[in-house]
Design an enzyme around this catalytic site. Structure first.
Site, mmCIF file in Angstrom:
data_model
loop_
_atom_site.group_PDB
_atom_site.id
_atom_site.type_symbol
_atom_site.label_atom_id
_atom_site.label_comp_id
_atom_site.label_asym_id
_atom_site.label_seq_id
_atom_site.Cartn_x
_atom_site.Cartn_y
_atom_site.Cartn_z
ATOM 1 N N MET A 100 0.850 -1.168 0.000
ATOM 2 C CA MET A 100 0.000 0.000 0.000
ATOM 3 C C MET A 100 0.899 1.236 0.000
ATOM 4 O O MET A 100 1.812 1.339 0.793
ATOM 5 C CB MET A 100 -0.884 -0.045 1.241
ATOM 6 C CG MET A 100 -1.741 1.162 1.372
ATOM 7 S SD MET A 100 -3.095 1.052 2.555
ATOM 8 C CE MET A 100 -2.447 0.236 3.951
ATOM 9 N N CYS A 101 0.636 2.152 -0.905
ATOM 10 C CA CYS A 101 1.365 3.408 -0.991
ATOM 11 C C CYS A 101 0.364 4.514 -1.312
ATOM 12 O O CYS A 101 -0.784 4.251 -1.652
ATOM 13 C CB CYS A 101 2.420 3.358 -2.096
ATOM 14 S SG CYS A 101 3.697 2.112 -1.810
ATOM 15 N N GLY A 102 0.795 5.736 -1.208
ATOM 16 C CA GLY A 102 -0.053 6.864 -1.566
ATOM 17 C C GLY A 102 0.580 7.638 -2.704
ATOM 18 O O GLY A 102 1.780 7.896 -2.698
ATOM 19 N N ARG A 140 -1.020 5.879 4.139
ATOM 20 C CA ARG A 140 -0.880 4.828 3.131
ATOM 21 C C ARG A 140 0.570 4.461 2.883
ATOM 22 O O ARG A 140 0.851 3.471 2.218
ATOM 23 C CB ARG A 140 -1.539 5.270 1.818
ATOM 24 C CG ARG A 140 -3.048 5.360 1.939
ATOM 25 C CD ARG A 140 -3.706 5.519 0.602
ATOM 26 N NE ARG A 140 -3.345 4.488 -0.348
ATOM 27 C CZ ARG A 140 -3.952 3.317 -0.502
ATOM 28 N NH1 ARG A 140 -4.957 3.001 0.290
ATOM 29 N NH2 ARG A 140 -3.568 2.460 -1.427
ATOM 30 N N THR A 143 4.054 8.444 -1.160
ATOM 31 C CA THR A 143 4.385 7.974 0.181
ATOM 32 C C THR A 143 4.492 6.462 0.089
ATOM 33 O O THR A 143 3.677 5.817 -0.562
ATOM 34 C CB THR A 143 3.315 8.374 1.217
ATOM 35 O OG1 THR A 143 2.062 7.789 0.863
ATOM 36 C CG2 THR A 143 3.189 9.883 1.313
#
Length: 190
Positions: free
Chosen positions: A1-3, A32, A135
């Site tokens: 999970m990343c943003g 995230r 992120t």
């Protein structure tokens, strides 16, 4: 999970506020991806023949001395440095890590929370027409600045990625056989 966040400004009057608009967007994605954050900022192209080099080094570096040695100038971006040179000096940048280069793009990235990274590199004060931020929650490789996103794929071209690239090791082997160099073992760099 990343943003992932991106902002392309079509209204010229907003260009002075690019960073002020982008930094809170990236901070909103912190949950995230708490491991690291990075931003690519696109501003007006430099004059023909001039190139910006977003660079970093571990430890203390005499940026002004290095710039003078390379025939460049060092531009401070908060705690970050961008070297601006006439022509291509990539092959002469041996003791620093080049995060990205081009006539329009600058990249800043680091381990830590998005807000901290934005404050360190004064992102909220940046002008430009486009920004891309990321992120990271590391799933495939180490939590280091070099493994952080964005990755520069070419001059004035960067990318960020959310998810896992499942066969990246196989693809990497083929690319290495073709002479492609990688700085990390991050799947997104492939």
């Amino acid at each position: 999970m990343c943003g992932i966040v991106g902002l392309h400004l079509k209204t010229t009057a907003l260009r002075d506020r690019l960073g002020a608009l982008l930094a809170p967007m990236l901070d909103a994605m912190a949950g995230r991806g708490p491991d690291s954050a990075g931003v690519a900022i696109y501003d007006d192209d430099l004059d023909e023949g001039q190139i910006r080099y977003s660079v970093r080094a571990d430890g203390d570096t005499d940026w002004d001395g290095l710039a003078e040695q390379l025939g460049a100038r060092a531009v401070r971006r908060g705690d970050g440095v961008v070297l601006v040179a006439e022509g291509d000096i990539l092959d002469r940048l041996r003791d620093v890590r080049v995060l990205g280069h081009g006539r329009a793009m600058e990249i800043f990235k680091e381990v830590g929370a998005a807000r901290t990274v934005c404050e360190r590199y004064a992102i909220d004060q940046r002008t430009g027409y486009q920004g891309l931020g990321h992120t990271r929650m590391a799933t495939e490789s180490a939590v280091t600045t070099d493994h952080s996103h964005p990755f520069a794929a070419a001059a004035d071209l960067c990318l960020v990625h959310n998810g896992s690239f499942s066969n990246y090791a196989t693809v990497r082997r083929h690319l290495v056989d073709d002479g492609v160099h990688f700085d990390t073992d991050n799947d997104s760099e492939v």
